[in-house]
Design an enzyme around this catalytic site. Structure first.
Site, PDB file in Angstrom:
ATOM      1  N   SER A   1       0.950  -1.330   0.189  1.00 51.54           N
ATOM      2  CA  SER A   1      -0.084   0.066  -0.044  1.00 51.54           C
ATOM      3  C   SER A   1       0.912   1.305  -0.030  1.00 51.54           C
ATOM      4  O   SER A   1       0.330   2.238  -0.624  1.00 51.54           O
ATOM      5  CB  SER A   1      -1.079   0.260   1.223  1.00 51.54           C
ATOM      6  OG  SER A   1      -0.206  -0.406   2.462  1.00 51.54           O
TER       7      SER A   1
ATOM      8  N   HIS B   1      -2.008  -8.947   1.975  1.00 49.16           N
ATOM      9  CA  HIS B   1      -1.650  -7.925   2.748  1.00 49.16           C
ATOM     10  C   HIS B   1      -2.702  -7.393   3.521  1.00 49.16           C
ATOM     11  O   HIS B   1      -3.016  -8.132   4.531  1.00 49.16           O
ATOM     12  CB  HIS B   1      -1.620  -6.545   1.368  1.00 49.16           C
ATOM     13  CG  HIS B   1      -0.888  -5.377   1.873  1.00 49.16           C
ATOM     14  ND1 HIS B   1      -0.249  -5.261   3.026  1.00 49.16           N
ATOM     15  CD2 HIS B   1      -0.978  -4.078   1.423  1.00 49.16           C
ATOM     16  CE1 HIS B   1       0.160  -4.029   3.176  1.00 49.16           C
ATOM     17  NE2 HIS B   1      -0.187  -3.399   2.066  1.00 49.16           N
TER      18      HIS B   1
ATOM     19  N   HIS C   1       5.754 -12.817   7.315  1.00 50.43           N
ATOM     20  CA  HIS C   1       5.858 -11.389   6.725  1.00 50.43           C
ATOM     21  C   HIS C   1       7.186 -11.273   6.152  1.00 50.43           C
ATOM     22  O   HIS C   1       8.044 -12.198   6.040  1.00 50.43           O
ATOM     23  CB  HIS C   1       6.388 -10.483   8.236  1.00 50.43           C
ATOM     24  CG  HIS C   1       6.142  -9.134   7.705  1.00 50.43           C
ATOM     25  ND1 HIS C   1       7.025  -8.368   7.206  1.00 50.43           N
ATOM     26  CD2 HIS C   1       4.966  -8.377   8.001  1.00 50.43           C
ATOM     27  CE1 HIS C   1       6.371  -7.094   7.019  1.00 50.43           C
ATOM     28  NE2 HIS C   1       5.279  -7.038   7.497  1.00 50.43           N
TER      29      HIS C   1
ATOM     30  N   ARG D   1       2.999  -5.015  16.611  1.00 54.33           N
ATOM     31  CA  ARG D   1       1.462  -4.556  16.601  1.00 54.33           C
ATOM     32  C   ARG D   1       0.580  -5.636  17.048  1.00 54.33           C
ATOM     33  O   ARG D   1      -0.514  -5.111  17.574  1.00 54.33           O
ATOM     34  CB  ARG D   1       1.286  -4.133  15.224  1.00 54.33           C
ATOM     35  CG  ARG D   1       2.090  -2.909  14.591  1.00 54.33           C
ATOM     36  CD  ARG D   1       1.916  -2.900  13.039  1.00 54.33           C
ATOM     37  NE  ARG D   1       2.317  -3.844  12.287  1.00 54.33           N
ATOM     38  CZ  ARG D   1       2.172  -4.077  10.976  1.00 54.33           C
ATOM     39  NH1 ARG D   1       1.778  -3.027  10.313  1.00 54.33           N
ATOM     40  NH2 ARG D   1       2.618  -5.181  10.334  1.00 54.33           N
TER      41      ARG D   1
ATOM     42  N   ASP E   1      -2.391  -8.660  11.598  1.00 52.00           N
ATOM     43  CA  ASP E   1      -3.601  -8.828  11.228  1.00 52.00           C
ATOM     44  C   ASP E   1      -4.088 -10.363  12.169  1.00 52.00           C
ATOM     45  O   ASP E   1      -5.433 -10.558  12.085  1.00 52.00           O
ATOM     46  CB  ASP E   1      -3.694  -9.496   9.560  1.00 52.00           C
ATOM     47  CG  ASP E   1      -3.505  -8.185   8.788  1.00 52.00           C
ATOM     48  OD1 ASP E   1      -4.032  -7.104   9.287  1.00 52.00           O
ATOM     49  OD2 ASP E   1      -2.764  -8.101   7.946  1.00 52.00           O
TER      50      ASP E   1
HETATM   51  N1  NMX Z   1       1.108 -19.549   5.550  1.00 49.38           N
HETATM   52  C1  NMX Z   1       1.479 -20.780   4.762  1.00 49.38           C
HETATM   53  N2  NMX Z   1       2.529 -20.465   3.771  1.00 49.38           N
HETATM   54  C2  NMX Z   1       3.361 -19.261   4.225  1.00 49.38           C
HETATM   55  C3  NMX Z   1       2.978 -18.466   5.061  1.00 49.38           C
HETATM   56  C4  NMX Z   1       1.726 -18.668   6.000  1.00 49.38           C
HETATM   57  N3  NMX Z   1       1.282 -17.786   6.754  1.00 49.38           N
HETATM   58  N4  NMX Z   1       3.840 -17.533   4.774  1.00 49.38           N
HETATM   59  C5  NMX Z   1       4.667 -17.938   3.954  1.00 49.38           C
HETATM   60  N5  NMX Z   1       4.468 -18.949   3.422  1.00 49.38           N
HETATM   61  C6  NMX Z   1       4.999 -19.854   2.274  1.00 49.38           C
HETATM   62  C7  NMX Z   1       4.992 -18.584   1.147  1.00 49.38           C
HETATM   63  O1  NMX Z   1       3.723 -18.759   0.430  1.00 49.38           O
HETATM   64  C8  NMX Z   1       6.135 -19.312   0.308  1.00 49.38           C
HETATM   65  O2  NMX Z   1       5.595 -20.398  -0.230  1.00 49.38           O
HETATM   66  P1  NMX Z   1       6.134 -21.116  -1.743  1.00 49.38           P
HETATM   67  O3  NMX Z   1       7.661 -20.909  -1.906  1.00 49.38           O
HETATM   68  O4  NMX Z   1       5.410 -22.262  -2.017  1.00 49.38           O
HETATM   69  O5  NMX Z   1       5.534 -19.997  -2.698  1.00 49.38           O
HETATM   70  C9  NMX Z   1       6.917 -19.591   1.370  1.00 49.38           C
HETATM   71  O6  NMX Z   1       6.336 -19.827   2.703  1.00 49.38           O
HETATM   72  C10 NMX Z   1       8.076 -18.830   1.789  1.00 49.38           C
HETATM   73  O7  NMX Z   1       7.614 -17.375   1.883  1.00 49.38           O
HETATM   74  P2  NMX Z   1       8.020 -16.294   2.814  1.00 49.38           P
HETATM   75  O8  NMX Z   1       9.506 -15.800   2.070  1.00 49.38           O
HETATM   76  O9  NMX Z   1       8.287 -16.704   3.944  1.00 49.38           O
HETATM   77  O10 NMX Z   1       7.251 -15.076   3.079  1.00 49.38           O
HETATM   78  P3  NMX Z   1       7.043 -13.983   1.708  1.00 49.38           P
HETATM   79  O11 NMX Z   1       7.903 -12.838   2.116  1.00 49.38           O
HETATM   80  O12 NMX Z   1       7.048 -14.420   0.427  1.00 49.38           O
HETATM   81  O13 NMX Z   1       5.476 -13.598   1.802  1.00 49.38           O
HETATM   82  C11 NMX Z   1       3.592 -12.928   3.340  1.00 49.38           C
HETATM   83  C12 NMX Z   1       5.024 -12.674   3.051  1.00 49.38           C
HETATM   84  C13 NMX Z   1       3.054 -12.065   4.497  1.00 49.38           C
HETATM   85  C14 NMX Z   1       2.810 -12.691   2.098  1.00 49.38           C
HETATM   86  C15 NMX Z   1       3.278 -14.650   3.657  1.00 49.38           C
HETATM   87  O14 NMX Z   1       3.786 -14.768   5.005  1.00 49.38           O
HETATM   88  C16 NMX Z   1       1.739 -15.168   3.983  1.00 49.38           C
HETATM   89  O15 NMX Z   1       1.334 -15.264   2.772  1.00 49.38           O
HETATM   90  N6  NMX Z   1       1.191 -14.775   5.083  1.00 49.38           N
HETATM   91  C17 NMX Z   1      -0.306 -14.935   4.968  1.00 49.38           C
HETATM   92  C18 NMX Z   1      -0.867 -13.794   4.742  1.00 49.38           C
HETATM   93  C19 NMX Z   1      -1.043 -12.672   5.744  1.00 49.38           C
HETATM   94  O16 NMX Z   1      -1.067 -12.706   6.911  1.00 49.38           O
HETATM   95  N7  NMX Z   1      -0.647 -11.280   5.257  1.00 49.38           N
HETATM   96  C20 NMX Z   1      -0.536 -10.268   5.920  1.00 49.38           C
HETATM   97  C21 NMX Z   1       0.844  -9.443   6.077  1.00 49.38           C
HETATM   98  C22 NMX Z   1       0.680  -8.226   6.837  1.00 49.38           C
HETATM   99  N8  NMX Z   1      -0.114  -7.279   6.201  1.00 49.38           N
HETATM  100  O17 NMX Z   1      -0.960  -6.882   7.197  1.00 49.38           O
HETATM  101  O18 NMX Z   1       0.147  -6.931   5.183  1.00 49.38           O
HETATM  102  C1  MLT Z   2       1.946  -3.649   6.461  1.00 46.36           C
HETATM  103  O1  MLT Z   2       1.867  -3.274   7.666  1.00 46.36           O
HETATM  104  O2  MLT Z   2       2.170  -3.104   5.574  1.00 46.36           O
HETATM  105  C2  MLT Z   2       2.547  -5.308   6.276  1.00 46.36           C
HETATM  106  O3  MLT Z   2       2.923  -5.673   7.807  1.00 46.36           O
HETATM  107  C3  MLT Z   2       3.069  -5.520   5.105  1.00 46.36           C
HETATM  108  C4  MLT Z   2       4.570  -5.097   5.006  1.00 46.36           C
HETATM  109  O4  MLT Z   2       5.071  -4.448   5.962  1.00 46.36           O
HETATM  110  O5  MLT Z   2       5.090  -5.860   3.926  1.00 46.36           O
END
Ligand code: NMX
Ligand code: MLT
Length: 440
Positions: free
Chosen positions: A241, A271, A318, A327, A373
Site C-alpha cells: 500500500s 496484505h 511477513h 503491533r 492481522d
Molecule cells: N502460511 C503458509 N505458507 C506461508 C505463510 C503462511 N502464513 N507465510 C509464508 N508462507 C509460504 C509462502 O507462501 C512461500 O511459499 P512458496 O515457496 O510455496 O511460494 C514460502 O512460505 C516462503 O515465503 P516467505 O518468504 O516466508 O514469505 P513472503 O515474503 O513471500 O510472503 C507474506 C510474506 C506475508 C505474504 C506471507 O507470509 C503470507 O502469505 N502470510 C499469510 C497472509 C498474511 O498474513 N498477510 C498479512 C501480512 C501483513 N499485512 O498486513 O500486510
Molecule cells: C504492512 O503493515 O504494510 C504489512 O505488515 C506488510 C509489510 O510491511 O510488508
C-alpha cells in the site's frame, strides 16, 4: 499558513538541503548488490526506496520517526481520560518529525473536523454500487469520487511551479484524511445497518468520531480505535500500500488517485485483507470442529491441514519481520486489559502458542510469527463489530496517515518519477552465458 504546514515545510527544506549534499558527496556509494533471485522473487531485501516516516527492523518491528510502538503509546498525546495515543499525534510526528504537544495533536484534530464534510455526490457513487460490493471496493470507488476535489490536480492543470507541488499535496492530504472516517462509516452503515446513517460529532477526536459514526459509543471501543488507527498507519515504504501510493504519486497523480492505488493493493489477501481472512479461518475451524473452544492440539491439526491444502495460515508470516509483530503484541496487551476472557481472543492466543513451531517446521516459511492481522479481528468482534469484510477499510483509514504524510515528503523533497529497470528471461540467459564466458 497553519503552523503544522509551516513546521513541515521548514523541516522539509532542511532535509532537502541535506539530501542534496548527501547525493553530491556520496551518490555513488553502493547500498548492496542485487541478485537474480531478488529480481525474480519480489525484490525482497533490495534497498531501493527512501521513506522518511518510519523504518522497519526485522527483529524489533516498526519505529515511527525513531519511536517504537510502546514508546508511542507512552509519549503521544491522549484523549481526555484516555490512555491510548491519538493518531492525530502520530500523523504530526510522521509529518513534522517531532513528538507533538497536546496542543499540536488537538490542532490536527480540529483541522480534520473542520474539513470533514463529504460532498453528496460521493455518497451517490457509493449508492450506485450493488450493496453486495465488497467494502474495500466501495471505499476505493469513494476515494476516486473524492478526487474531483483535488487542489493539486486543479493547480497542476492551471499551471504551477514545481516548488509549489508540496503545498497542494499537503492540502489534499489534510482534506482526504479528514473525510475518510465519514466515507468509511457511511459504507459500514449502508452495508450492515440498513443505511441508517449517523451524523458526525465535531466535538470528538478523529478516532472517537469514526467510532461514533459507525455506531459504537463504548469508551473502550473508542480507545481501541485510537490504538488501531495508530498502529496500522505505516510500515516503512516497501509494503504494497505504501509503495503503490508512492509509485503512483511519482507520476504526479494527485493524493486521491495515489491513495486509491494504495488501497487497491491493501485489498489483497496477502496484505491488508488478511485481517478478514484470519476471522474466516477461525470461523471455518470452529465450524469444522463443531467447537468454539478448540484445544491447542485441535488447532495444531487444523494448521497442518491448512498447509497440506496448499493454503496460507492468515495472520502469520511477513516479508521483512522475523519476530512477533509489535503491533500484535500491542493488541494483545490491550485485550489483556479490556477483554481477556473473550472466547475468540483466547483462540487467537492459543493459535499463537502452537502455530510458530508448526510453520517453522515446514523449513520454508521465513517468519513463523504472527503479524498485525492475526489479532485485530478478534478485538473488533469482541466489541460487536462482527462484519469481517469491513476490517480492511479500518486498516485503510489508518494507512492513509503514513502513506499520505510520505507523499507530502515525496513532493517536498522533489522526488522524481519512479521507474526501475526491468529485464527479460532472455536477457538473463544471455547475461549468464556472457559472464560465464568472461570468467573462463
Ligand atoms: N502460511 C503458509 N505458507 C506461508 C505463510 C503462511 N502464513 N507465510 C509464508 N508462507 C509460504 C509462502 O507462501 C512461500 O511459499 P512458496 O515457496 O510455496 O511460494 C514460502 O512460505 C516462503 O515465503 P516467505 O518468504 O516466508 O514469505 P513472503 O515474503 O513471500 O510472503 C507474506 C510474506 C506475508 C505474504 C506471507 O507470509 C503470507 O502469505 N502470510 C499469510 C497472509 C498474511 O498474513 N498477510 C498479512 C501480512 C501483513 N499485512 O498486513 O500486510
Ligand atoms: C504492512 O503493515 O504494510 C504489512 O505488515 C506488510 C509489510 O510491511 O510488508
Amino acid at each position: 499558513m497553519g503552523y503544522v504546514k509551516d513546521s513541515f515545510k521548514l523541516k522539509a527544506d532542511e532535509q532537502a538541503k541535506e539530501i542534496k549534499a548527501l547525493i553530491d558527496q556520496h551518490g555513488n556509494k553502493k547500498l548492496e548488490d542485487v541478485t537474480l533471485a531478488q529480481a525474480y522473487q519480489g525484490m525482497r531485501g533490495i534497498t531501493g526506496l527512501v521513506t522518511e516516516t518510519s523504518l522497519l527492523d526485522a527483529n524489533e518491528g516498526i519505529r515511527f520517526r525513531g519511536y517504537s510502538i510502546p514508546e508511542l503509546r507512552e509519549r503521544l498525546p491522549k484523549a481526555e481520560g484516555g490512555s491510548e495515543p491519538l493518531p492525530e499525534g502520530l500523523f504530526y510526528l510522521m509529518l513534522v518529525g517531532e513528538v507533538p504537544t497536546q496542543e499540536h495533536a488537538e490542532h490536527v484534530s480540529a483541522t480534520w473536523a473542520r474539513r470533514s464534510h463529504v460532498p453528496n455526490y460521493v455518497f451517490d457513487v457509493i449508492e450506485a454500487l450493488p450493496i453486495a460490493t465488497h467494502p474495500m471496493t466501495q471505499f476505493c470507488a469513494a476515494i476516486i469520487a473524492l478526487q474531483n476535489e483535488s487542489k493539486f490536480a486543479k493547480a497542476y492543470h492551471d499551471g504551477i511551479n514545481k516548488k509549489e507541488y508540496w503545498n497542494y499535496v499537503y492540502e489534499d492530504t489534510m482534506t482526504l484524511i479528514a473525510r475518510l472516517p465519514r466515507v468509511a462509516a457511511y459504507i459500514y452503515r449502508r452495508k450492515y445497518k440498513n443505511g441508517e446513517h449517523i451524523q458526525p460529532d465535531g466535538m470528538l477526536d478523529w478516532s472517537a468520531n469514526f467510532a461514533h459514526m459507525m455506531g459504537y459509543n463504548d469508551e473502550s471501543f473508542k480507545e481501541l480505535m485510537r490504538l488501531y488507527l495508530t498502529i496500522h498507519a505505516d510500515h516503512e515504504g516497501g509494503n504494497v500500500s505504501a509503495h503503490a501510493t508512492h509509485l503512483v504519486g511519482s507520476a504526479l497523480s494527485d493524493p486521491y488517485l495515489s491513495f486509491a492505488a494504495g488501497m487497491t493493493g491493501l485489498a489483497g489477501p496477502l496484505h491488508g485483507l488478511a485481517n478478514q481472512e484470519v476471522i474466516r479461518w477461525i470461523d471455518e475451524m470452529y465450524a469444522e470442529l463443531d467447537n468454539n473452544s478448540p484445544s491447542k492440539e485441535q488447532i495444531a491439526e487444523y494448521i497442518k491441514k491448512t498447509l497440506l491444502a496448499g493454503k496460507v495460515v492468515p495472520g502469520y508470516g511477513h516479508a521483512v519481520l522475523r519476530k512477533t509483530d509489535p503491533r500484535f503484541t500491542a493488541q494483545m496487551e490491550f485485550a489483556k486489559k479490556h477483554c481477556s476472557d473473550d472466547n475468540m481472543i483466547q483462540t487467537v492466543w492459543n493459535i499463537y502458542e502452537v502455530a510458530p513451531a508448526i510453520l517453522e517446521s515446514t523449513g520454508k516459511i521465513k517468519n513463523p510469527w504472527p503479524n498485525v492481522d492475526a489479532h485485530s479481528g478478534a478485538l473488533l468482534k469482541h466489541y460487536g463489530l462482527v462484519e469481517e469484510d469491513f476490517y480492511t477499510v479500518l486498516f485503510g483509514v489508518s494507512r492513509a496517515l503514513g502513506v499520505l504524510a510520505s507523499l507530502c515528503w515525496d513532493r517536498a523533497l522533489g522526488f522524481p518519477i519512479e521507474r526501475p529497470k526491468s529485464i527479460t528471461t532472455e536477457w538473463v540467459k544471455k547475461f549468464i552465458k556472457e559472464s560465464e564466458k568472461a570468467a573462463s
